[in-house]
Write a protein that holds these residues in place. Structure first.
Motif, short mmCIF file in Angstrom:
data_model
loop_
_atom_site.label_atom_id
_atom_site.label_comp_id
_atom_site.label_asym_id
_atom_site.label_seq_id
_atom_site.Cartn_x
_atom_site.Cartn_y
_atom_site.Cartn_z
N THR A 127 -6.37 -8.23 7.46
CA THR A 127 -5.32 -7.18 7.52
C THR A 127 -5.84 -5.80 7.16
OG1 THR A 127 -3.79 -8.79 6.83
CG2 THR A 127 -3.26 -6.62 6.14
N ASP A 176 -6.39 -11.59 3.79
CA ASP A 176 -5.16 -11.50 3.12
C ASP A 176 -4.84 -12.93 2.91
OD1 ASP A 176 -4.67 -12.94 5.63
OD2 ASP A 176 -3.14 -11.41 6.21
N SER A 232 -4.09 -10.12 -1.99
CA SER A 232 -2.87 -9.38 -1.83
C SER A 232 -2.92 -8.02 -2.11
CB SER A 232 -1.50 -10.27 -2.63
OG SER A 232 -1.47 -11.52 -2.06
#
Length: 576
Positions: free
Chosen positions: A407, A441, A445
């Motif tokens: 991510t 991810d 988080s």
């Protein structure tokens, strides 16, 4: 006859005038386009057969501060470069008067003509002026190749100090690609837009304080030519860094800055309360700083510096952090090679053997000034593992532990709807996103993220955080980029671990014994703090002695893997 011809032309223009009742919208210039929707003013081009970049669609909206324009084409290109042949130009009849400005197209008198590739704008008022893009407060995204771009232009600029940029509430817009004579709208048609003064939802400033003290705060910061050594700038860095309160820092452009300099500054600015203080490691111009011990590092990647951080016992795992500063400017081939290297490194880390072996589900993050101003493939590789040079680096594959993409955190400015991380008004280029944070991810988080630019912060916010109005721009041309992480609670690094294994004696000055509890086929690898494998062996036993007499004194990691793929790791201290 001449009067009749003029009348016919007038009638044609009127019949082909596309005028829209505006709708204001809170647009964020971040290159994601999720806030543009079909309800906004849209002009779609007629079907054409063209070679090169074919302009397909134009969308327009505004808020109180900016005019927003989004363009869409049939292929990807670079807005401010010619990686793909293009001469994209944006012309605006800012006073809605075809008889003033430059006669750029039938029905248009262009006061403002933006030549993106030349990094300038023509201001066709009296007297004429050539403008740099900062004088019209131009912002654009993305900075890499794309078939869509979003642009913001300041509504209240007075570029020449005399003539307001937008004297009329209605404007006409035309987009041109002079490389293939594509116009949007086509000659004979006009596209008008009237500003909507309906207020949009105000931007909510981002609180600079961590929401949870257990979150791991990462700061990526380009210090601009050894900024931490500059007596005229170091106080600015102190103000910024003490406000941010990071746990891990990836500094770039620290070519001549020493580890001792950074450690002395951080121990003074942000005392850890421990006898050791901050842990600092350096590779080239990259300096990584951590509140927690850096127990291993790898120096084989070009302009990228991975380290393993021993997180406190309150966290379930160690953390792999890579600080990066990829090649600048038009060095697309070098950047792609570096992205390939990192993808291969992470794929190696997920598998036993090689230069790195991580415990399953070890969190990892990657950040730095990536200089992504060319082909988007470099960013794609960093996120997806799509290796381009397979001959040198092997076949690519998804990089995260669950075999999905990594991510890219969308770090926005703390005080305005913008995503740029670099700004230098005197260099011609519009502000852009050069600094990135990318992460696993599956294991992490992102809880909060922001880009800090004190120049756009209101006085009450500056006072709240003990900052001065020009702290960031006087420190560096890059802004500090921050993300707070939590480790995902539903993960366990022990799901694929061996049953309890022991290593003794530890520390040792000679041999050690590995007690593996059950008989199996085991692969054993010993790695030093630089990530170099110094010993490997394969055994079929329940326990085995390891002769480490030949190893230099220091810290080592022992990786163990059985026939089922289960793993265990031990830290070993070798003494004289």
């Amino acid at each position: 006859m001449r009067r009749i011809s003029k009348l016919l032309c007038f009638i044609i223009i009127v019949l082909n005038t596309y005028s829209i009742t505006a709708q204001s919208a809170p647009i964020t210039i971040d290159g994601l386009f999720d806030d543009w929707n079909a309800s906004l003013t849209t002009y779609t081009d007629t079907s054409e057969s063209l070679t090169g970049v074919d302009l397909l669609e134009l969308q327009v909206t505004n808020d109180d501060e900016y005019l927003f324009i989004k363009m869409k084409a049939n292929v990807e290109f670079d807005l401010t470069d010619d990686l793909v042949a293009q001469q994209i130009r944006l012309f605006i009849d800012t006073d809605n008067n075809a008889s003033t400005g430059y006669d750029i197209q039938q029905g248009y008198g262009s006061e403002l003509g933006i030549i993106f590739k030349d990094l300038l704008a023509h201001y066709n008022v009296v007297p004429y002026a050539e403008l740099n893009l900062s004088s019209i407060k131009l912002r654009a995204a993305p900075t890499v190749t794309s078939n869509e771009f979003e642009i913001a232009i300041g509504r209240h600029q007075i570029p020449d100090g005399v003539h307001p940029l937008f004297p009329s509430s209605t404007i006409k817009i035309v987009l041109k690609n002079n490389d293939n004579s594509d116009n949007l709208p086509n000659t004979g048609s006009t596209f008008s837009y009237t500003f909507d003064e309906t207020p949009v939802t105000p931007y909510t400033p981002i609180d600079l304080v961590k929401a949870n003290p257990e979150h791991i705060r990462l700061l990526a910061y380009n210090t601009l030519f050894n900024g931490l050594d500059d007596a005229n700038r170091v106080q600015r860095f102190e103000s910024i860094i003490t406000t941010i309160q990071p746990d891990i820092i990836g500094f770039t452009e620290c070519w001549d800055t020493t580890e001792n300099t950074v450690k002395s500054l951080l121990d003074l600015w942000l005392p850890t309360g421990t006898s050791q203080g901050w842990y600092i490691e350096k590779l080239g111009g990259l300096i990584t700083a951590s509140r927690w011990e850096i127990i291993q590092q790898w120096q084989s990647l070009t302009r990228q510096f991975p380290v393993l951080i021993d997180l406190p016992s309150s966290y379930p795992t160690d953390l792999l952090f890579t600080n990066a500063h990829l090649n600048c400017c038009d060095a697309d081939a070098a950047r792609q090679d570096q992205a390939d290297q990192y993808a291969a490194f992470i794929l190696d880390a997920k598998a036993p053997g090689g230069i790195i072996t991580l415990e399953n589900n070890t969190p990892f993050m990657y950040s730095g000034d990536l200089n992504l101003v060319g082909y988007a493939q470099q960013l794609i590789t960093l996120k997806t593992g799509d290796i381009q040079n397979t001959a040198n680096y092997g076949n690519g594959a998804p990089l995260d532990w669950d075999d999905t993409d990594l991510t890219e955190q969308n770090c926005l400015q703390a005080d305005e709807r913008m995503g740029y991380t670099w700004r230098s008004d005197g260099q011609g280029f519009p502000p852009g996103k050069l600094d990135y944070i990318i992460f696993s991810d599956h294991t992490l988080s992102a809880q909060k993220s922001f880009v800090l630019q004190t120049e756009v912060m209101p006085l009450e916010r500056l006072t709240q955080y003990n900052l001065a109005p020009f702290d960031t721009i006087n420190a560096s041309d890059h802004f500090p980029v921050v993300t707070d992480f939590s480790i995902n609670e539903n993960l366990s690094t022990t799901t694929n671990e061996l049953a309890e294994t022991t290593l003794y004696p530890n520390p040792t000055n000679g041999s050690v014994t590995l007690d593996l509890k059950t008989t199996d086929h085991y692969h054993i690898q010993i790695v030093n703090t630089l990530g170099k494998t110094v010993m490997t062996t394969a055994i079929t036993a329940q326990s085995t002695p390891l002769d480490v007499n030949a190893l230099a004194s220091g810290f080592y990691i022992i990786y163990i893997k059985n026939s089922k793929g289960q793993t265990a790791t031990h830290k070993l201290l070798k003494t004289n």
